[in-house]
Scaffold this motif. Structure first.
Motif, PDB file in Angstrom:
ATOM      1  N   VAL A  72       0.843  -1.196   0.000  1.00 61.31           N
ATOM      2  CA  VAL A  72       0.000   0.000   0.000  1.00 61.31           C
ATOM      3  C   VAL A  72       0.879   1.248   0.000  1.00 61.31           C
ATOM      4  CG1 VAL A  72      -1.783   1.276   1.253  1.00 61.31           C
ATOM      5  CG2 VAL A  72      -1.891  -1.219   1.147  1.00 61.31           C
ATOM      6  N   VAL A  73       1.949   1.226   0.777  1.00 58.70           N
ATOM      7  CA  VAL A  73       2.867   2.368   0.823  1.00 58.70           C
ATOM      8  C   VAL A  73       3.494   2.597  -0.554  1.00 58.70           C
ATOM      9  CG1 VAL A  73       5.028   3.257   1.807  1.00 58.70           C
ATOM     10  CG2 VAL A  73       3.364   2.124   3.289  1.00 58.70           C
ATOM     11  N   LYS A  74       3.924   1.529  -1.194  1.00 59.10           N
ATOM     12  CA  LYS A  74       4.528   1.659  -2.531  1.00 59.10           C
ATOM     13  C   LYS A  74       3.535   2.268  -3.519  1.00 59.10           C
ATOM     14  CE  LYS A  74       7.844  -2.092  -1.990  1.00 59.10           C
ATOM     15  NZ  LYS A  74       8.212  -3.457  -2.359  1.00 59.10           N
ATOM     16  N   ARG A  75       2.278   1.855  -3.434  1.00 55.45           N
ATOM     17  CA  ARG A  75       1.258   2.416  -4.317  1.00 55.45           C
ATOM     18  C   ARG A  75       1.052   3.908  -4.018  1.00 55.45           C
ATOM     19  NH1 ARG A  75      -3.048  -1.414  -2.829  1.00 55.45           N
ATOM     20  NH2 ARG A  75      -4.373   0.411  -3.011  1.00 55.45           N
ATOM     21  N   ALA A  76       1.059   4.259  -2.731  1.00 54.73           N
ATOM     22  CA  ALA A  76       0.888   5.666  -2.343  1.00 54.73           C
ATOM     23  C   ALA A  76       2.053   6.514  -2.841  1.00 54.73           C
ATOM     24  CB  ALA A  76       0.739   5.789  -0.826  1.00 54.73           C
ATOM     25  N   ILE A  77       3.263   5.977  -2.755  1.00 52.77           N
ATOM     26  CA  ILE A  77       4.448   6.699  -3.233  1.00 52.77           C
ATOM     27  C   ILE A  77       4.325   6.977  -4.732  1.00 52.77           C
ATOM     28  CG2 ILE A  77       6.938   6.504  -3.644  1.00 52.77           C
ATOM     29  CD1 ILE A  77       7.084   4.977  -0.938  1.00 52.77           C
ATOM     30  N   LYS A  78       3.734   6.050  -5.445  1.00 47.66           N
ATOM     31  CA  LYS A  78       3.559   6.202  -6.897  1.00 47.66           C
ATOM     32  C   LYS A  78       2.416   7.161  -7.247  1.00 47.66           C
ATOM     33  CE  LYS A  78       5.514   1.744  -8.109  1.00 47.66           C
ATOM     34  NZ  LYS A  78       5.277   0.406  -8.647  1.00 47.66           N
ATOM     35  N   GLY A  79       1.722   7.673  -6.236  1.00 51.79           N
ATOM     36  CA  GLY A  79       0.695   8.670  -6.481  1.00 51.79           C
ATOM     37  C   GLY A  79      -0.737   8.177  -6.371  1.00 51.79           C
ATOM     38  N   ASN A  80      -0.945   6.953  -5.912  1.00 51.39           N
ATOM     39  CA  ASN A  80      -2.290   6.400  -5.776  1.00 51.39           C
ATOM     40  C   ASN A  80      -2.969   7.035  -4.552  1.00 51.39           C
ATOM     41  OD1 ASN A  80      -4.459   4.669  -4.885  1.00 51.39           O
ATOM     42  ND2 ASN A  80      -3.707   3.139  -6.340  1.00 51.39           N
ATOM     43  N   SER A  81      -3.966   7.877  -4.794  1.00 51.66           N
ATOM     44  CA  SER A  81      -4.624   8.589  -3.696  1.00 51.66           C
ATOM     45  C   SER A  81      -5.435   7.645  -2.805  1.00 51.66           C
ATOM     46  CB  SER A  81      -5.508   9.711  -4.226  1.00 51.66           C
ATOM     47  OG  SER A  81      -6.502   9.190  -5.070  1.00 51.66           O
ATOM     48  N   ASP A  82      -5.996   6.575  -3.362  1.00 55.46           N
ATOM     49  CA  ASP A  82      -6.730   5.605  -2.538  1.00 55.46           C
ATOM     50  C   ASP A  82      -5.793   4.899  -1.554  1.00 55.46           C
ATOM     51  OD1 ASP A  82      -9.142   6.196  -3.774  1.00 55.46           O
ATOM     52  OD2 ASP A  82      -8.945   4.577  -5.257  1.00 55.46           O
ATOM     53  N   LYS A 141       6.707  11.043  -1.652  1.00 51.80           N
ATOM     54  CA  LYS A 141       7.728  10.531  -2.571  1.00 51.80           C
ATOM     55  C   LYS A 141       9.114  10.496  -1.927  1.00 51.80           C
ATOM     56  CE  LYS A 141       5.300  11.839  -6.802  1.00 51.80           C
ATOM     57  NZ  LYS A 141       4.672  10.594  -7.061  1.00 51.80           N
ATOM     58  N   GLN A 142       9.273  11.143  -0.778  1.00 50.58           N
ATOM     59  CA  GLN A 142      10.556  11.132  -0.071  1.00 50.58           C
ATOM     60  C   GLN A 142      10.770   9.858   0.744  1.00 50.58           C
ATOM     61  OE1 GLN A 142      10.825  14.675   2.295  1.00 50.58           O
ATOM     62  NE2 GLN A 142      10.869  16.021   0.522  1.00 50.58           N
ATOM     63  N   VAL A 143       9.734   9.041   0.891  1.00 53.47           N
ATOM     64  CA  VAL A 143       9.869   7.795   1.648  1.00 53.47           C
ATOM     65  C   VAL A 143      10.764   6.858   0.839  1.00 53.47           C
ATOM     66  CG1 VAL A 143       8.652   5.800   2.585  1.00 53.47           C
ATOM     67  CG2 VAL A 143       7.624   8.065   2.752  1.00 53.47           C
ATOM     68  N   LYS A 144      11.908   6.511   1.418  1.00 47.11           N
ATOM     69  CA  LYS A 144      12.871   5.662   0.710  1.00 47.11           C
ATOM     70  C   LYS A 144      12.583   4.176   0.909  1.00 47.11           C
ATOM     71  CE  LYS A 144      15.509   9.121  -0.571  1.00 47.11           C
ATOM     72  NZ  LYS A 144      14.706  10.033  -1.336  1.00 47.11           N
ATOM     73  N   LYS A 145      12.201   3.821   2.131  1.00 48.24           N
ATOM     74  CA  LYS A 145      11.941   2.419   2.442  1.00 48.24           C
ATOM     75  C   LYS A 145      10.511   2.294   2.974  1.00 48.24           C
ATOM     76  CE  LYS A 145      16.727   1.347   3.478  1.00 48.24           C
ATOM     77  NZ  LYS A 145      17.676   0.859   4.485  1.00 48.24           N
ATOM     78  N   PRO A 146       9.641   1.674   2.211  1.00 43.31           N
ATOM     79  CA  PRO A 146       8.234   1.550   2.617  1.00 43.31           C
ATOM     80  C   PRO A 146       8.034   0.922   3.997  1.00 43.31           C
ATOM     81  CG  PRO A 146       8.466   0.966   0.316  1.00 43.31           C
ATOM     82  CD  PRO A 146       9.861   1.147   0.862  1.00 43.31           C
ATOM     83  N   THR A 191       7.353   5.061  10.851  1.00 40.78           N
ATOM     84  CA  THR A 191       8.377   5.865  11.519  1.00 40.78           C
ATOM     85  C   THR A 191       8.437   7.259  10.907  1.00 40.78           C
ATOM     86  OG1 THR A 191       9.653   3.852  11.911  1.00 40.78           O
ATOM     87  CG2 THR A 191      10.841   5.925  12.088  1.00 40.78           C
ATOM     88  N   TRP A 192       8.428   7.327   9.599  1.00 40.58           N
ATOM     89  CA  TRP A 192       8.460   8.598   8.871  1.00 40.58           C
ATOM     90  C   TRP A 192       7.243   9.444   9.228  1.00 40.58           C
ATOM     91  CZ3 TRP A 192       5.166  10.223   4.824  1.00 40.58           C
ATOM     92  CH2 TRP A 192       5.606  11.335   4.094  1.00 40.58           C
ATOM     93  N   LEU A 193       6.073   8.829   9.237  1.00 37.65           N
ATOM     94  CA  LEU A 193       4.829   9.535   9.530  1.00 37.65           C
ATOM     95  C   LEU A 193       4.803  10.049  10.974  1.00 37.65           C
ATOM     96  CD1 LEU A 193       2.031  10.377   8.486  1.00 37.65           C
ATOM     97  CD2 LEU A 193       1.182   8.136   9.240  1.00 37.65           C
ATOM     98  N   MET A 194       5.232   9.222  11.925  1.00 42.87           N
ATOM     99  CA  MET A 194       5.225   9.641  13.330  1.00 42.87           C
ATOM    100  C   MET A 194       6.205  10.786  13.564  1.00 42.87           C
ATOM    101  SD  MET A 194       2.832   8.214  14.806  1.00 42.87           S
ATOM    102  CE  MET A 194       1.733   7.282  13.782  1.00 42.87           C
ATOM    103  N   ARG A 195       7.308  10.812  12.822  1.00 44.27           N
ATOM    104  CA  ARG A 195       8.253  11.929  12.941  1.00 44.27           C
ATOM    105  C   ARG A 195       7.562  13.226  12.523  1.00 44.27           C
ATOM    106  NH1 ARG A 195      13.565  11.560   9.573  1.00 44.27           N
ATOM    107  NH2 ARG A 195      13.935   9.891  11.054  1.00 44.27           N
ATOM    108  N   ILE A 196       6.774  13.159  11.465  1.00 43.37           N
ATOM    109  CA  ILE A 196       6.044  14.345  11.001  1.00 43.37           C
ATOM    110  C   ILE A 196       5.061  14.805  12.075  1.00 43.37           C
ATOM    111  CG2 ILE A 196       4.347  15.187   9.321  1.00 43.37           C
ATOM    112  CD1 ILE A 196       5.708  13.346   7.247  1.00 43.37           C
ATOM    113  N   VAL A 197       4.333  13.865  12.668  1.00 43.78           N
ATOM    114  CA  VAL A 197       3.352  14.206  13.707  1.00 43.78           C
ATOM    115  C   VAL A 197       4.053  14.854  14.909  1.00 43.78           C
ATOM    116  CG1 VAL A 197       1.660  13.288  15.349  1.00 43.78           C
ATOM    117  CG2 VAL A 197       1.713  12.416  13.001  1.00 43.78           C
TER     118      VAL A 197
END
Length: 186
Positions: A6-16, A59-64, A69-75
């Protein structure tokens, strides 16, 4: 494993896919923000800003596998920025002084914690920020020492030290407030 797809799809621009990720993490994002900010309105603001920043920078997420971890850092960064903007320390409400909608949200967000757990949560606000951060991530978000190091950009040794010192400082706060039985940890 499904989550990484799901993360890989989101990185590719899939809004769902992005929406699905936000649905998965919305409660953790809110609880984390609430632990830092102490009220519903500010917590919702921090989460909203975090979702926006995550969408803008996905798109900055390097490792899905490290998306959480990336999201919680933002929060955490957004919650801390909001706290600095207000230029005050937020203490969690205590006892019967909690009223109105914040009380309802507070009770739901801590998922019916026992009185002892509520005492600990309130006492966290009195800890040094570096200790509070690692304790929240370790105990409330169930992140490993390695993941905490990644979120906070610290070495694993520093995370372990801050956890140990944070536990000790929390114990001292609870003892001072008479909310901790010395025999429980010895």
């Amino acid at each position: 494993m499904k989550e990484e797809v799901v993360v890989k799809r989101a990185i590719k621009g899939n809004s769902d896919a992005f929406e699905e990720l936000m649905s998965i993490y919305q409660n953790q994002m809110y609880r984390t923000a609430y632990l830092y900010l102490g009220n519903q309105a500010d917590s919702l603001d921090a989460v909203q800003e975090s979702v926006y920043q995550a969408l803008k920078n996905i798109k900055q997420v390097k490792k899905p596998k490290y998306f959480k971890t990336w999201l919680m850092r933002i929060v955490i960064n957004n919650a801390m920025a909001l706290n600095k903007k207000k230029a005050q320390v937020i203490f969690f409400p205590e006892g019967d002084e909690r009223e109105g909608m914040d009380a309802v949200i507070y009770e739901e967000s801590v998922e019916r914690q026992t009185d002892k757990q509520i005492d600990i949560t309130a006492s966290l606000a009195q800890l040094k920020e570096s200790y509070r951060k690692v304790i929240i991530l370790y105990y409330y978000q169930s992140l490993s020492v390695r993941e905490i190091g990644q979120v906070l950009e610290l070495s694993e040794g520093t995370v372990k030290t801050n956890l140990a010192r944070g536990r000790q400082a929390l114990k001292e706060v609870l003892l001072k407030e008479g909310k901790h039985d010395e025999r429980q940890t010895n």
